[in-house]
Design a protein around this motif. Sequence first.
Motif, mmCIF file in Angstrom:
data_model
loop_
_atom_site.group_PDB
_atom_site.id
_atom_site.type_symbol
_atom_site.label_atom_id
_atom_site.label_comp_id
_atom_site.label_asym_id
_atom_site.label_seq_id
_atom_site.Cartn_x
_atom_site.Cartn_y
_atom_site.Cartn_z
ATOM 1 N N LEU A 165 -19.042 -8.644 18.337
ATOM 2 C CA LEU A 165 -19.155 -7.519 17.785
ATOM 3 C C LEU A 165 -20.592 -7.480 17.076
ATOM 4 O O LEU A 165 -21.252 -6.532 17.222
ATOM 5 C CB LEU A 165 -18.002 -7.055 16.670
ATOM 6 C CG LEU A 165 -16.571 -6.705 17.355
ATOM 7 C CD1 LEU A 165 -15.675 -6.496 16.158
ATOM 8 C CD2 LEU A 165 -16.712 -5.460 18.157
ATOM 9 N N THR A 166 -20.896 -8.398 16.452
ATOM 10 C CA THR A 166 -22.017 -8.506 15.627
ATOM 11 C C THR A 166 -23.404 -8.726 16.455
ATOM 12 O O THR A 166 -24.395 -8.358 16.239
ATOM 13 C CB THR A 166 -22.173 -9.778 14.682
ATOM 14 O OG1 THR A 166 -21.707 -10.917 15.463
ATOM 15 C CG2 THR A 166 -21.028 -9.794 13.491
ATOM 16 N N SER A 167 -23.218 -9.460 17.666
ATOM 17 C CA SER A 167 -24.134 -9.601 18.697
ATOM 18 C C SER A 167 -24.398 -8.280 19.500
ATOM 19 O O SER A 167 -25.491 -7.853 19.856
ATOM 20 C CB SER A 167 -23.817 -10.838 19.723
ATOM 21 O OG SER A 167 -23.820 -11.696 18.993
ATOM 22 N N VAL A 168 -23.133 -7.637 20.002
ATOM 23 C CA VAL A 168 -23.466 -6.660 20.944
ATOM 24 C C VAL A 168 -23.532 -5.165 20.125
ATOM 25 O O VAL A 168 -24.523 -4.275 20.498
ATOM 26 C CB VAL A 168 -22.304 -6.302 21.848
ATOM 27 C CG1 VAL A 168 -22.313 -4.976 22.783
ATOM 28 C CG2 VAL A 168 -22.078 -7.455 22.768
ATOM 29 N N LEU A 169 -22.781 -4.920 18.962
ATOM 30 C CA LEU A 169 -23.089 -3.788 18.121
ATOM 31 C C LEU A 169 -23.635 -4.206 16.746
ATOM 32 O O LEU A 169 -24.808 -4.287 16.829
ATOM 33 C CB LEU A 169 -21.598 -3.181 18.214
ATOM 34 C CG LEU A 169 -20.607 -2.804 19.254
ATOM 35 C CD1 LEU A 169 -19.205 -2.442 19.060
ATOM 36 C CD2 LEU A 169 -21.531 -1.631 20.087
ATOM 37 N N ASN A 170 -22.866 -4.170 15.654
ATOM 38 C CA ASN A 170 -23.459 -4.395 14.400
ATOM 39 C C ASN A 170 -22.236 -4.856 13.319
ATOM 40 O O ASN A 170 -21.160 -4.522 13.898
ATOM 41 C CB ASN A 170 -24.286 -3.470 14.015
ATOM 42 C CG ASN A 170 -23.670 -2.043 13.674
ATOM 43 O OD1 ASN A 170 -22.489 -2.220 12.995
ATOM 44 N ND2 ASN A 170 -24.201 -0.905 14.099
ATOM 45 N N TRP A 171 -22.523 -5.438 12.341
ATOM 46 C CA TRP A 171 -21.672 -5.622 11.584
ATOM 47 C C TRP A 171 -20.458 -4.935 11.088
ATOM 48 O O TRP A 171 -19.468 -5.122 10.732
ATOM 49 C CB TRP A 171 -22.380 -6.272 9.980
ATOM 50 C CG TRP A 171 -22.840 -5.333 9.080
ATOM 51 C CD1 TRP A 171 -24.053 -4.820 9.227
ATOM 52 C CD2 TRP A 171 -22.211 -4.623 8.117
ATOM 53 N NE1 TRP A 171 -24.248 -3.845 8.320
ATOM 54 C CE2 TRP A 171 -23.136 -3.832 7.557
ATOM 55 C CE3 TRP A 171 -20.980 -4.716 7.552
ATOM 56 C CZ2 TRP A 171 -22.884 -2.695 6.480
ATOM 57 C CZ3 TRP A 171 -20.664 -3.936 6.762
ATOM 58 C CH2 TRP A 171 -21.505 -2.994 6.116
ATOM 59 N N ARG A 172 -20.909 -3.495 11.154
ATOM 60 C CA ARG A 172 -19.824 -2.402 10.517
ATOM 61 C C ARG A 172 -18.703 -2.400 11.340
ATOM 62 O O ARG A 172 -17.595 -2.350 11.135
ATOM 63 C CB ARG A 172 -20.404 -1.015 10.344
ATOM 64 C CG ARG A 172 -21.635 -1.066 9.522
ATOM 65 C CD ARG A 172 -22.419 0.339 9.485
ATOM 66 N NE ARG A 172 -23.641 0.136 8.686
ATOM 67 C CZ ARG A 172 -23.524 0.597 7.262
ATOM 68 N NH1 ARG A 172 -22.122 0.782 6.700
ATOM 69 N NH2 ARG A 172 -24.503 0.465 6.549
ATOM 70 N N TRP A 173 -18.856 -2.647 12.768
ATOM 71 C CA TRP A 173 -17.835 -2.765 13.511
ATOM 72 C C TRP A 173 -16.683 -3.978 13.472
ATOM 73 O O TRP A 173 -15.670 -3.936 13.877
ATOM 74 C CB TRP A 173 -18.090 -2.899 15.199
ATOM 75 C CG TRP A 173 -18.962 -1.505 15.581
ATOM 76 C CD1 TRP A 173 -19.961 -1.201 15.586
ATOM 77 C CD2 TRP A 173 -17.865 -0.447 16.184
ATOM 78 N NE1 TRP A 173 -20.034 0.153 15.805
ATOM 79 C CE2 TRP A 173 -18.988 0.825 16.463
ATOM 80 C CE3 TRP A 173 -16.556 -0.337 16.475
ATOM 81 C CZ2 TRP A 173 -18.278 1.984 16.706
ATOM 82 C CZ3 TRP A 173 -16.025 0.981 16.735
ATOM 83 C CH2 TRP A 173 -16.832 1.899 16.978
ATOM 84 N N CYS A 174 -17.237 -4.772 12.614
ATOM 85 C CA CYS A 174 -16.180 -5.881 12.206
ATOM 86 C C CYS A 174 -15.289 -5.453 11.232
ATOM 87 O O CYS A 174 -14.175 -5.918 10.978
ATOM 88 C CB CYS A 174 -17.032 -7.144 11.746
ATOM 89 S SG CYS A 174 -17.940 -7.821 12.562
#
Length: 498
Positions: A165-174
């Motif tokens: 999630l942090t690599s492909v999208l961003n931290w908010r998706w965690c």
Amino acid sequence: MSTPSAVPAAGESRRWMVLAVICTAYLMLTLDATVMNLALPSAQTALHFSAADKQWVVTAYALSYGSLLLFSGRLADLIGRKETFIAGLAGFAAASAVGGAANSFGMLVAARACQGVFAALLAPTTLSLLATTFTDPKERGRAFGVFSAVAAGGGGMGLLIGGALTSVLNWRWCMYINLVFAAFSLVVGSSLLTREPRTGARMDVPGVIVVSGGMLCLVYGFSNAATHSWHTPSTWGFLVAGGVLVVLFSFWQRRAQHPLLPPRIVLDRNRGGSYLAALVIGAGMFGVLLFLIYYMQTDLGYSAITSGVALLPMVGVTAAASTVGNIRLMPRFGPRPLISAGMLINVGGMALLTRIGPDSHYASTLLGPIMVIGLGMGMIFAAALRTGTSGVLPQDAGIASAAINTGQQLGGAIGTALLNTIAASATTDYLTGHAQGKPGPALLHLATIHGYTRVFWWCAGIFALGAVVSGALLRGGPLPTPGPPSTEPATEAEKVPT
């Protein structure tokens, strides 16, 4: 008289769907801890808070979660498990949505604190729902095997999902990923779970206040020790206060007319032993999931996703061992050999991890030890979770489940503080003994790895102590078949003084 179930006895397929709901909800909680740890560096950059402030994103969750577990477990017994399950899911999802949309450090910390509140409501309810839904011994073994696999493997899966999630999208998706799990559990759980009859449980308000304050002080004290020093008043002062409050709580439970944590729960040797095993798991697993990841990412150069993939064999072995342990071994041998053997196997796995070096290879140095540890963890989880709720009255299922979660949470807090201190001290000692002038990068690298190996030896010692305590405390033989709840006699510890 049989134990009340959240699902009609005739609906076998419904019970297995309830298991899917329970496991999804608990997986969400276990994933959240490791996923959020991976998201912290990106969140820090996006919201512009300091490294010192970063710890509060973790601590805010731990304080509310750890201090409210016992209260929430009894609340589930008091108002009903379906009601607390749904409320916990909805609240956790809402807090996750707010955290994902946070535009300031304060907003993120507040969301994490609210997540902890609803996680405390949800965690013991999932286990008590499992215990009251599956009453047939064969079904119960399979159900606890699946749940144990989720509980033991969720942390490793969180690393993989968090890294992606942090690599492909961003931290908010965690944070937002929790909405997916919560939506499924809410929709399906609302239709499958049924309202239960009142169990007759009562709320011990003085006990809630004392033990919640005690756990708050202990968790904060250990959290502060992990980031500051054992000598600061904000560490030892809170630890002393927490210890005093816990002692007062234990005295009060023997005198309270409706104790929050009835002595009959913890004074049973099997249940008490399982709670101590949960504490050991919480402390010892910290050495695997944190310091091993530090080593893989900072010393071997693994990415977050690669680290998660590297731990998948451990997750797989844990899942298999917990399932086989619950279905095949627990009915024949009971918890003592499984927990004791699991602890000893983890001693060996931790000892094997001490062979790491600056140029170690995954296949030759890491794969074998993490699979050994996965085997040990699967055996421990298979026995501890099931034993901790075994033989309890219907009105005590929630509080018995909360006791397991409390042991694991407190163990994690102790492990965080103790092992961080050990690693830092070992690294400093190595530098002092080997430095000739200003230490260079190569020496710092070796000193850091020396700190990791010292931690792994201490984890081996923790598990060895757990094996001794488990072997001495747990009873031999299979768990007794539950009899009618209404006929269980009160122990001397339960009787109200006159």
